[in-house]
Design an enzyme around this catalytic site. Structure first.
Site, mmCIF file in Angstrom:
data_model
loop_
_atom_site.group_PDB
_atom_site.id
_atom_site.type_symbol
_atom_site.label_atom_id
_atom_site.label_comp_id
_atom_site.label_asym_id
_atom_site.label_seq_id
_atom_site.Cartn_x
_atom_site.Cartn_y
_atom_site.Cartn_z
ATOM 1 N N LYS A 177 38.345 -45.748 -14.464
ATOM 2 C CA LYS A 177 37.673 -44.461 -14.286
ATOM 3 C C LYS A 177 37.052 -43.981 -15.595
ATOM 4 O O LYS A 177 37.668 -44.078 -16.655
ATOM 5 C CB LYS A 177 38.660 -43.416 -13.761
ATOM 6 C CG LYS A 177 39.253 -43.781 -12.408
ATOM 7 C CD LYS A 177 40.198 -42.720 -11.898
ATOM 8 C CE LYS A 177 41.439 -42.606 -12.758
ATOM 9 N NZ LYS A 177 42.463 -41.713 -12.171
ATOM 10 N N THR A 210 38.934 -28.997 -13.473
ATOM 11 C CA THR A 210 39.017 -30.383 -13.012
ATOM 12 C C THR A 210 40.451 -30.828 -12.771
ATOM 13 O O THR A 210 40.708 -32.019 -12.590
ATOM 14 C CB THR A 210 38.366 -31.321 -14.041
ATOM 15 O OG1 THR A 210 39.066 -31.189 -15.297
ATOM 16 C CG2 THR A 210 36.901 -30.984 -14.247
ATOM 17 N N GLY A 212 43.640 -32.109 -11.309
ATOM 18 C CA GLY A 212 43.989 -32.829 -10.095
ATOM 19 C C GLY A 212 42.978 -33.859 -9.644
ATOM 20 O O GLY A 212 43.157 -34.465 -8.582
ATOM 21 N N THR A 213 41.925 -34.109 -10.434
ATOM 22 C CA THR A 213 40.910 -35.055 -9.970
ATOM 23 C C THR A 213 41.452 -36.472 -9.830
ATOM 24 O O THR A 213 41.114 -37.184 -8.875
ATOM 25 C CB THR A 213 39.694 -35.067 -10.914
ATOM 26 O OG1 THR A 213 40.152 -35.257 -12.264
ATOM 27 C CG2 THR A 213 38.920 -33.772 -10.824
ATOM 28 N N GLY A 214 42.288 -36.911 -10.773
ATOM 29 C CA GLY A 214 42.822 -38.272 -10.691
ATOM 30 C C GLY A 214 43.728 -38.460 -9.490
ATOM 31 O O GLY A 214 43.617 -39.459 -8.760
ATOM 32 N N CYS A 215 44.620 -37.501 -9.276
ATOM 33 C CA CYS A 215 45.504 -37.550 -8.112
ATOM 34 C C CYS A 215 44.693 -37.543 -6.820
ATOM 35 O O CYS A 215 44.965 -38.308 -5.882
ATOM 36 C CB CYS A 215 46.451 -36.355 -8.110
ATOM 37 S SG CYS A 215 47.516 -36.195 -9.553
#
Length: 268
Positions: A177, A210, A212-215
């Site tokens: 990512k 932003t 929580g974007t990875g989760c």
């Protein structure tokens, strides 16, 4: 009334008391995709939009008991694995994933935050490396990819080489990512499944909210896999969902707020 035929996904991750990431974000994401969400908590965090103040890690037996309870009663069409926190939990989860008949695993290797802060110790990192072959899709951020691949990531070719190196460690596919990359590479991810090397770019959304974007991305990918999408299509659709949610950040708290997981319900 005839019950609605629904697919089921399991998230194995930590709880975020502020509701922006972790289990809470995963379950919202599953619901958005009309997938029934189940969960196995690994840790309870006291956190809000300004940071984390306390982490209480559950015993590994408590984590695996939750997994077994779900798997013994329901078909699990996909699994998202997030924060595992400690070596003993990682090893216990790896054992259950190998023993049970579950759907494909999306592994978000929560080792380093997007800002570069180390989240687990060396023993847990080594245990997590042993878990990689269980993953259908691995989704490291820039810093996690650097740690796994043993190289700095500054250019697109660096991201591609890191994806190749990490793929050799056992996951069926790797998504490096680019959220933490600089300049034109921000928002650019690299996909490698051993055959196809793809650059997946989106137009960055300018917002400080932003959290929580990875989760959310890994949960969205798992939801799409549960619904029958191919791995690369699941990633593409997952990125589309996160990008849309970033355009509707929530005005909660005094720090970096969460993205709008339920954005179709948010008024313009």
């Amino acid at each position: 009334m005839t019950p609605f035929p629904v697919r089921t996904a399991l998230t194995i991750a930590g709880s975020d008391s502020g509701g922006g990431a972790g289990i809470q974000a995963d379950l919202r994401t599953f619901s958005f995709h009309r997938v029934h969400g189940t969960s196995a908590l690994t840790a309870i965090t006291a956190q809000n939009t300004r940071g984390v103040t306390r982490v209480d890690v559950l015993p590994p037996e408590a984590v695996t008991a939750q997994v077994d309870a779900v798997a013994s009663d329901m078909r699990v069409d996909a699994v998202k694995v997030g924060m595992l926190a400690r070596r003993d939990i990682i090893e216990a989860v790896a054992e259950r994933l190998g023993a049970l008949s579950l759907g494909p695993v999306v592994l978000d290797p929560v080792m380093v935050s997007r800002a570069g802060s180390r989240l687990i110790d060396d023993a847990a990192v080594e245990a997590l490396r042993a878990l990689l072959p269980r993953a259908a899709i691995l989704t490291p951020n820039r810093h996690e990819a650097r740690l796994l691949a043993g190289m700095d990531l500054e250019t697109l070719e660096d991201m591609r080489e890191a994806a190749r190196r990490i793929h050799r460690m056992g996951p069926k596919a790797v998504l490096v990512k680019g959220g933490g990359m600089q300049g034109a590479l921000r928002g650019t991810d690299v996909w490698f499944d051993g055959v196809s090397l793809e650059t997946l770019a989106i137009e960055p959304v300018e917002t400080p909210n932003t959290h929580g974007t990875g989760c959310t991305l890994s949960a969205a990918i798992a939801a799409r896999l549960a619904l029958g999408a191919s791995p690369l299509e699941a990633v593409r659709r997952g990125k589309e969902y996160v990008t849309a949610a970033l355009r509707y950040p929530l005005a909660v708290g005094h720090g970096n707020g969460p993205i709008g997981h339920f954005f179709p319900l948010i008024p313009e």
